[in-house]
Design an enzyme around this catalytic site. Sequence first.
Site, PDB file in Angstrom:
ATOM      1  N   GLY A 101      46.866  50.271  32.760  1.00 45.44           N
ATOM      2  CA  GLY A 101      47.973  51.061  33.271  1.00 45.44           C
ATOM      3  C   GLY A 101      47.960  52.520  32.881  1.00 45.44           C
ATOM      4  CB  SER A 102      45.382  54.902  31.682  1.00 44.24           C
ATOM      5  OG  SER A 102      44.381  54.793  32.674  1.00 44.24           O
TER       6      SER A 102
ATOM      7  CG  LEU B 297      47.826  44.673  48.442  1.00 41.84           C
ATOM      8  CD1 LEU B 297      48.713  45.903  48.342  1.00 41.84           C
ATOM      9  CD2 LEU B 297      48.566  43.445  47.924  1.00 41.84           C
TER      10      LEU B 297
ATOM     11  CG  ASN C 274      43.624  51.743  46.022  1.00 43.33           C
ATOM     12  OD1 ASN C 274      44.074  51.259  44.986  1.00 43.33           O
ATOM     13  ND2 ASN C 274      42.330  51.749  46.305  1.00 43.33           N
TER      14      ASN C 274
ATOM     15  CG  HIS D 147      37.949  53.433  45.217  1.00 47.45           C
ATOM     16  ND1 HIS D 147      37.787  52.249  44.511  1.00 47.45           N
ATOM     17  CD2 HIS D 147      36.738  53.714  45.764  1.00 47.45           C
ATOM     18  CE1 HIS D 147      36.535  51.842  44.626  1.00 47.45           C
ATOM     19  NE2 HIS D 147      35.884  52.711  45.381  1.00 47.45           N
TER      20      HIS D 147
ATOM     21  CG  ASP E  27      38.379  50.710  47.649  1.00 46.70           C
ATOM     22  OD1 ASP E  27      39.585  50.804  47.361  1.00 46.70           O
ATOM     23  OD2 ASP E  27      37.562  50.094  46.951  1.00 46.70           O
TER      24      ASP E  27
ATOM     25  CD  GLU F  81      40.498  56.750  37.825  1.00 48.98           C
ATOM     26  OE1 GLU F  81      39.805  56.002  38.522  1.00 48.98           O
ATOM     27  OE2 GLU F  81      40.972  56.400  36.724  1.00 48.98           O
TER      28      GLU F  81
END
Length: 214
Positions: free
Chosen positions: A18-19, A103, A117, A119, A159, A188
């Site tokens: 969860g960073s 999903l 999302n 990636h 993706d 990120e």
Amino acid sequence: MTPTRPLGRLAVLVSGNGSNLQALLDAADAGTLPARVVLVASDRPDAYGLQRARDSGVPAHVVDWQRLRRHGGEREGFDRRLADLVARHNPDLVVLAGFMRVLTPAFLRHFEGRVLNLHPALPGAFPGVRAIERAHEACRASGLRETGVMVHRVVPEVDAGPPVAVESIPLDPSESLEALTTRVHAVEHRILPAAVAEVLAALPDDEFACRRAS
């Protein structure tokens, strides 16, 4: 005077540490992301991201895929349960921040165009798992010169959705995988809150109002 726009509502899905969730929480606290996280959900009860949510006072819930599968559950059934949970929190955006499940339309149709999302690769490169490791291997084996990070809209294909933010990262064949991973994560943590803020800013005012009233 133009009325102040309400804060965006984010539902964040995680599977691990969860960073990147923490990056969103920190940006919201700092005021650089005009949003608040209203739900954190995970497919794994041991995901540390759930503890990050609880530490920040955010509701944290699990839809346990492995447990559901042991009891005969199917992929679409998991997605429907997850969609029901997320919908109860009325998010403007759903953000996949290290969520390791693909999903299906059983989830996506409830939040059309509003699922993002993160990636760790450039568009069209290294979809799926181990993207950083695969880029590192390609650099050493075939001279790949760059990888990157993207935030993209989610579609059923892995993706493959249209990107909303992309940043390239140069590769060095002498660099360790651990060092590359650290550099990728730093990008990120910076690119995700900025991309979410950009997408929220582009949502029409009436969509915000509609979701507040629903």
